[in-house]
Design a protein around this motif. Structure first.
Motif, PDB file in Angstrom:
ATOM      1  N   VAL A  35     -37.389  27.536  -4.109  1.00 40.33           N
ATOM      2  CA  VAL A  35     -36.982  28.811  -4.722  1.00 40.33           C
ATOM      3  C   VAL A  35     -37.895  29.943  -4.268  1.00 40.33           C
ATOM      4  CG1 VAL A  35     -36.679  30.026  -6.915  1.00 40.33           C
ATOM      5  CG2 VAL A  35     -35.963  27.634  -6.699  1.00 40.33           C
ATOM      6  N   LEU A  47     -22.069  30.526  -5.742  1.00 38.22           N
ATOM      7  CA  LEU A  47     -23.165  30.213  -4.814  1.00 38.22           C
ATOM      8  C   LEU A  47     -24.434  29.864  -5.576  1.00 38.22           C
ATOM      9  CD1 LEU A  47     -22.635  32.887  -2.008  1.00 38.22           C
ATOM     10  CD2 LEU A  47     -22.604  30.407  -1.717  1.00 38.22           C
ATOM     11  N   TRP A  48     -24.767  30.641  -6.601  1.00 40.94           N
ATOM     12  CA  TRP A  48     -25.953  30.319  -7.388  1.00 40.94           C
ATOM     13  C   TRP A  48     -25.808  28.950  -8.064  1.00 40.94           C
ATOM     14  CZ3 TRP A  48     -30.128  32.412  -6.165  1.00 40.94           C
ATOM     15  CH2 TRP A  48     -30.278  33.779  -5.919  1.00 40.94           C
ATOM     16  N   GLY A  49     -24.645  28.698  -8.635  1.00 43.70           N
ATOM     17  CA  GLY A  49     -24.446  27.411  -9.283  1.00 43.70           C
ATOM     18  C   GLY A  49     -24.509  26.248  -8.316  1.00 43.70           C
ATOM     19  N   ILE A  79     -30.329  30.003  -1.055  1.00 44.37           N
ATOM     20  CA  ILE A  79     -30.852  31.003  -2.005  1.00 44.37           C
ATOM     21  C   ILE A  79     -31.032  32.338  -1.308  1.00 44.37           C
ATOM     22  CG2 ILE A  79     -32.867  31.610  -3.384  1.00 44.37           C
ATOM     23  CD1 ILE A  79     -33.175  28.642  -4.042  1.00 44.37           C
ATOM     24  N   THR A 127     -27.598  33.954  -0.655  1.00 45.53           N
ATOM     25  CA  THR A 127     -26.973  34.487  -1.866  1.00 45.53           C
ATOM     26  C   THR A 127     -27.677  35.753  -2.336  1.00 45.53           C
ATOM     27  OG1 THR A 127     -26.461  32.198  -2.472  1.00 45.53           O
ATOM     28  CG2 THR A 127     -26.234  33.880  -4.187  1.00 45.53           C
ATOM     29  N   ARG A 128     -29.000  35.777  -2.209  1.00 43.77           N
ATOM     30  CA  ARG A 128     -29.766  36.944  -2.686  1.00 43.77           C
ATOM     31  C   ARG A 128     -29.496  38.187  -1.842  1.00 43.77           C
ATOM     32  NH1 ARG A 128     -31.618  40.692  -4.388  1.00 43.77           N
ATOM     33  NH2 ARG A 128     -33.588  41.138  -5.440  1.00 43.77           N
ATOM     34  N   ASN A 177     -26.172  26.130  -5.407  1.00 41.80           N
ATOM     35  CA  ASN A 177     -27.567  25.944  -5.008  1.00 41.80           C
ATOM     36  C   ASN A 177     -28.353  25.200  -6.077  1.00 41.80           C
ATOM     37  OD1 ASN A 177     -27.750  27.226  -2.405  1.00 41.80           O
ATOM     38  ND2 ASN A 177     -27.472  29.197  -3.425  1.00 41.80           N
ATOM     39  N   ALA A 178     -28.147  25.593  -7.335  1.00 44.14           N
ATOM     40  CA  ALA A 178     -28.850  24.920  -8.423  1.00 44.14           C
ATOM     41  C   ALA A 178     -28.434  23.453  -8.526  1.00 44.14           C
ATOM     42  CB  ALA A 178     -28.578  25.644  -9.743  1.00 44.14           C
ATOM     43  N   ARG A 213     -20.483  35.025  -5.880  1.00 47.85           N
ATOM     44  CA  ARG A 213     -21.933  34.994  -6.028  1.00 47.85           C
ATOM     45  C   ARG A 213     -22.345  33.982  -7.105  1.00 47.85           C
ATOM     46  NH1 ARG A 213     -25.592  38.887  -4.492  1.00 47.85           N
ATOM     47  NH2 ARG A 213     -23.860  40.323  -4.120  1.00 47.85           N
ATOM     48  N   SER A 214     -21.628  33.964  -8.211  1.00 49.38           N
ATOM     49  CA  SER A 214     -21.948  33.007  -9.274  1.00 49.38           C
ATOM     50  C   SER A 214     -21.750  31.570  -8.800  1.00 49.38           C
ATOM     51  CB  SER A 214     -21.077  33.288 -10.496  1.00 49.38           C
ATOM     52  OG  SER A 214     -21.292  34.589 -10.995  1.00 49.38           O
ATOM     53  N   PHE A 229     -36.521  33.335  -2.152  1.00 52.35           N
ATOM     54  CA  PHE A 229     -36.639  34.718  -2.594  1.00 52.35           C
ATOM     55  C   PHE A 229     -37.568  35.513  -1.688  1.00 52.35           C
ATOM     56  CE2 PHE A 229     -34.841  33.041  -6.529  1.00 52.35           C
ATOM     57  CZ  PHE A 229     -34.007  34.086  -6.894  1.00 52.35           C
TER      58      PHE A 229
END
Length: 782
Positions: A177, A151-153, A134, A137-138, A155-156, A148-149, A181
Motif C-alpha cells: 500500500v 478497482l479499490w475492492g 493501487i 486506481t489512485r 485490490n483489497a 473506481r470502487s 500511494f
C-alpha cells in the motif's frame, strides 16, 4: 488544458520513498535477526480447499478487465496524458516493489528460513501486482465512481487472499500500500494532472447567485501566482476581475517554502496553500484595507465552481502602476499621498506585504493632471500586523520610491511624512531578505547598489540610527553551502576510506614521512605564491595560504581543479579586484601551470630514457574519456553555430588572460613570484611522492627521483581528466601503475607509498581546510 504539477504530490512522494527505505532497512535487520512473521495457517484451515484459488483467479481477471476498460475509455474520451499518468504510476510501483523484493531476497540468502513463512514470500509478484493496481486506481482520471470502487475492492480482495494463502504477510501488504500511494503521488507530479478550464456558463451561473449579471466573460491571462484571470462586463456598466483559485496551482510554492524555511518570524511568508483559505484571506484583506480608508478593489462575490476550485470576483482595479508613470508625473505631492496612504493602513495594523512597481500607482479614473495614490495586491498582506511587518512595509516603500525618484528625494519625502527617527529606524531592515519578492526582482534587474546607497544616506541624516542589519534570516545561504559541502565531503571520506587499510602507513620510516609532510605543507605555500604573484592587487599572505587549505576542503566534493578555481576566484573578487580582472588572473594561474607542467613532463621523460607513452599506459576509462572529449571538442570547433556559442560563453573568462600575461612582463618581480611558485608547487609534489616512496623502500632499493617526477606529472594529468572529485581512483591507479612500470618500484612498496602521499596531500588538508573555510566565510573573505 494545463497540466500543473502540485508540490504536495512531490512532497508526498519524497515522504513515501523515505518510508520505503526505512522499511527495507528494518525488514533486512529483522530477517538477519530471525524475527517471526505472520502465520495464516489457522485461518486457511477453516476455508474450503480450492476456494482461495477460485476467488484469487476471479479477482485477478476482474482487475485486468477493469484496467483495460479504463485505458480504452480514457484514450477515446480524454487523451494520451490521462492514460500515461496511471500507467506510469503502475509500472513504477511494480518496478519498485520488485526491486525491494530482490533486495530482501539477497538479504535472506545467508539467513535461516523464518518460521511459518514460505520461501518465496518476499519475492512473489503478487505484491508488485497489487502495488501497481493501487497506483493505477489512485491516478486514473476523475469520474467513473463505480469503476473506481470496483478497482479499490478488487485490490483489497487480492491483498487479503495473498495473506490467507500464505504467499504474503500483513507487513508485506502494508508495504505494498505504501509503495502504491508513493508511486501514485510521483506519477501525479512527473506527468502532471489534467485541469479542465472552468466553463464560462458555470462562472456566469455562480455570479448570478450574487446578483451579478455578466454580459461578456473573456479570459485575461493569469495573475502573478499563476491563477487564471477573466474579465466580466456587468449589465450595470461595471467591470469585474474574476480569479479562479484552484488547489492544482502550485506556482510560487517552492519560493514561499524556501522563504518560510530561511526567514525568521514575521518576515517569513504565509503558505496559504488551500484555495479556500487564499480566497478568504483576499476578502479579509480587501475589507480591512477599505475600512482603513484606502481605496482597494472591493470583493463582489466569493463562490465555488467545483470541489477545490473557488471563484473570487473583485472590482476591476483602474490604476496606473508606478512602473508606467513618467518621471515628471511622480511629483512631491504624489510621494506625500503615497506615504499618507501607507500610514492609514498601518494605523489600523494592516500590512500590505507586497509593495512593488506593479501594486503601487495612481487612480486611472480621474481627470487628466489629477494624481491620487492607489494600492492593489493586498493578497500577501496581514491584519493585526506586528510592528516589524509595518516597518518592513515602510522599508519596501522607501526602496521602491528610491528606485524611481532617487535616494535623496525618496528619503526627504519619508522624513516629511514620518519624521527623521521613524525613517531612520528602518535602516537595519534595508536588506534583500526584508523586501517583497517582486521588489527584490526589480532591484536585481535595475540597480543592485541601491540599498547600499540608501543605507549610507540614512546614516548621514541620522548618525544615531542603528547601522547593524537586523537578523531576518534563520540561515544564511553561505551556511547552507557550508553544511552541504561538509556533508558531501564527509560522505566521500567515509566511502573512500571504508576499504582502505590505513594500518600499512604505520610501518613508514618516521623521518622520511616527516619530510613528506613538510613538502605537502610547502605545496600550500607555493600555491599561495602563485596567486599572490599573478593577482594585480595586494593579498594578505597568510590569508591566501588559508584560502589554499579551504580549496583543499572544497575540491574533495568537486571535479579536479574546479574547487580551487572557484575558491580562488571568489577570494580575489572579495579582495576588491574587478570580476573580469579576477577571472583573468585565476585563468592565468591555470595557463602558466599548464605551460610549466608539460615541458617538465617531457624533460623528465627524456632524462629517464623511458618513453612515457610506451612505459606508462593510462586506464581504458581515461582513454575513453579522452577520446570522447576530443570528439566533442572537434564537433564544437567544426560546427560554426556551436563554435560561436562556446566562444561567446568563454570570452568573458579568457579574453583577459593574454592581456594579463602581457601585463605581467611589465612587473618582473610578480612574474618571478608567480612562475617560481608554480615550479615550486610541482617540485614539492614530486618530492612529497619521492619521500613517501623512501619511507617504505628498503635501504638497498634505488629510487630514481626523475622517474618519480615522470610518474607524478603523468598521474596528475590523468587525474585532472578524471570526472571524480580530486581525481579519486584515477590518480591512485595511475601513480601505483607508474611507480611499478616506470620507476621499477615493487608493488609492495608502491601501494603504501601512494597511500601515504594521498593522505598527506589530499585527505589530511581536509580538516584544517574545513576550519579555514568557516573562518574565511565568517570574515566574508570568500
Amino acid at each position: 488544458m494545463s497540466s500543473p504539477r502540485r508540490p504536495v504530490d512531490l512532497l508526498t512522494a519524497i515522504a513515501g520513498l523515505i518510508l520505503v527505505v526505512l522499511f527495507l532497512i528494518l525488514v533486512s535487520d529483522a530477517i538477519s535477526d530471525g524475527a517471526p512473521t505472520d502465520d495464516a495457517s489457522q485461518l486457511r484451515a477453516v476455508l474450503p480447499r480450492g476456494s482461495l484459488f477460485v476467488v484469487s483467479l476471479s479477482a485477478n481477471l476482474l482487475l485486468i478487465v477493469l484496467i483495460s476498460y479504463v485505458v480504452l475509455r480514457t484514450l477515446i474520451v480524454a487523451g494520451p496524458r490521462d492514460v500515461l499518468r496511471p500507467l506510469f504510476g503502475a509500472v513504477t510501483a511494480y518496478a519498485m516493489t520488485s526491486y525491494v523484493n530482490a533486495q530482501l531476497e539477497i538479504a535472506t540468502m545467508g539467513a535461516a528460513p523464518l518460521p511459518g513463512l514460505p520461501d518465496d514470500v518476499l519475492t512473489a509478484a503478487t505484491l508488485g501486482y497489487v502495488a501497481a493496481g493501487i497506483a493505477f486506481t489512485r491516478t486514473m482520471p476523475t469520474g467513473q465512481p463505480r469503476v473506481r470502487s470496483l478497482l479499490w475492492g478488487t485490490n483489497a480482495l487480492i491483498a487479503v487472499i495473498a495473506i490467507m494463502a500464505g504467499v504474503s504477510s500483513i507487513l508485506a501488504v502494508l508495504f505494498t500500500v505504501l509503495v502504491g500511494f508513493t508511486c501514485a503521488a510521483l506519477a501525479d507530479y512527473v506527468v502532471g494532472t489534467r485541469v479542465t478550464p472552468p466553463d464560462i456558463e458555470r462562472i456566469r451561473d455562480e455570479l448570478r447567485r450574487f446578483g451579478l449579471i455578466a454580459d461578456h466573460i473573456t479570459p485575461s491571462g493569469t495573475d502573478r501566482e499563476g491563477d487564471p484571470l477573466y474579465l466580466a462586463d456587468l449589465d450595470d456598466g461595471g467591470r469585474a476581475e474574476l480569479t479562479v483559485l484552484s488547489t492544482e496551482n502550485g506556482d510560487g510554492f517552492w519560493r514561499r517554502l524556501r522563504d518560510l524555511l530561511l526567514l525568521r518570524g514575521p518576515v517569513a511568508p504565509r503558505i496559504l496553500y488551500g484555495s479556500r483559505r487564499r480566497a478568504e484571506h483576499a476578502a479579509l484583506m480587501s475589507a480591512s484595507a477599505r475600512d482603513a480608508g484606502v481605496r482597494a478593489p472591493r470583493v463582489l462575490a466569493l463562490g465555488e465552481l467545483s470541489p477545490g476550485t473557488v471563484l473570487l470576483a473583485r472590482e476591476r482595479a483602474r490604476i496606473r502602476s508606478l512602473d508606467t508613470l513618467e518621471a515628471s508625473e511622480v511629483t512631491d505631492a504624489l510621494l506625500a499621498d503615497l506615504w499618507r496612504t501607507l500610514i492609514m493602513l498601518h494605523r489600523r495594523r494592516v500590512a500590505h506585504g507586497d509593495l512593488n512597481g506593479t501594486t503601487v500607482g495612481v487612480r486611472d479614473d480621474l481627470p487628466d493632471g489629477v494624481l491620487e495614490a492607489a494600492l492593489t495586491g493586498f493578497d500577501h498582506g496581514s491584519v493585526a500586523a506586528p510592528p516589524l511587518r509595518t516597518s518592513l512595509d515602510t522599508a519596501a516603500m522607501l526602496t521602491l520610491l528610491a528606485s524611481h525618484v532617487g535616494v535623496e528625494r525618496a528619503v526627504d519625502s519619508a522624513v516629511r511624512a514620518l519624521g527623521v527617527d521613524t525613517t531612520a529606524a528602518v535602516l537595519p531592515l534595508l536588506q534583500p531578505p526584508g523586501l517583497p519578492n517582486g521588489l527584490r526582482s526589480e532591484l536585481r534587474r535595475r540597480d543592485r547598489g541601491l540599498l547600499a546607497r540608501l543605507r549610507r544616506h540614512l546614516a548621514t541624516i541620522a548618525p544615531q540610527a542603528p547601522a547593524e542589519p537586523a537578523r531576518l534570516e534563520r540561515m544564511r545561504p553561505r551556511t547552507i553551502v557550508s553544511v552541504v559541502v561538509a556533508t558531501a565531503v564527509g560522505l566521500i571520506l567515509v566511502y573512500q576510506l571504508a576499504g582502505v587499510d590505513l594500518a600499512t602507513i604505520r610501518h613508514a620510516d618516521p623521518w622520511w614521512a616527516l619530510a613528506a609532510f613538510a613538502m605537502a605543507t610547502t605545496c600550500m605555500i607555493a600555491a599561495a605564491m602563485v596567486l599572490v604573484g599573478f593577482v594585480p592587487a595586494p593579498l594578505p599572505w597568510w590569508r591566501t595560504v588559508l584560502v589554499q587549505y579551504a580549496a583543499s576542503f572544497v575540491r574533495i566534493a568537486a571535479p579536479a581543479g574546479l574547487g580551487s578555481i572557484a575558491i580562488n576566484g571568489r577570494y580575489v573578487i572579495k579582495a576588491g579586484v574587478p570580476t573580469p580582472l579576477a577571472l583573468s588572473a585565476v585563468g592565468l594561474t591555470q595557463l602558466v601551470g599548464f605551460l610549466v607542467h608539460v615541458p617538465l613532463l617531457l624533460i623528465c621523460a627524456y632524462l629517464t630514457g623511458t618513453s612515457y607513452w610506451s612505459g606508462f599506459t593510462p586506464s581504458p576509462t581515461v582513454a575513453v574519456i579522452s577520446i570522447l572529449g576530443t570528439a566533442a571538442v572537434a564537433a564544437v570547433l567544426l560546427h560554426p553555430r556551436m563554435r560561436r556559442a562556446v566562444t561567446k560563453r568563454l570570452r568573458p573568462y579568457l579574453s583577459g588572460v593574454l592581456p594579463r600575461l602581457l601585463d605581467m612582463f611589465q612587473r618582473p618581480l610578480s612574474l618571478l613570484l608567480g612562475v617560481g611558485g608554480t615550479v615550486l608547487l610541482t617540485v614539492a609534489f614530486v618530492l612529497c611522492l619521492h619521500f613517501s616512496v623512501l619511507a617504505f623502500a628498503d635501504p638497498g632499493l634505488r629510487v630514481d627521483l626523475v622517474a618519480v617526477a615522470v610518474v607524478f606529472l603523468a598521474g596528475n594529468a590523468i587525474g585532472s581528466a578524471a570526472p571524480t572529485p580530486g581525481g579519486l581512483g584515477a590518480v591512485e591507479a595511475a601513480l601505483i601503475g607508474g611507480l611499478t612500470a616506470v620507476a621499477g618500484i615493487p608493488a609492495a612498496v608502491a601501494l603504501p607509498a601512494v597511500l601515504l602521499f594521498r593522505v598527506l596531500t589530499f585527505w589530511f588538508p581536509v580538516l584544517p581546510g574545513w576550519a579555514a573555510f568557516l573562518h574565511l566565510q565568517r570574515r566574508e573573505a570568500i
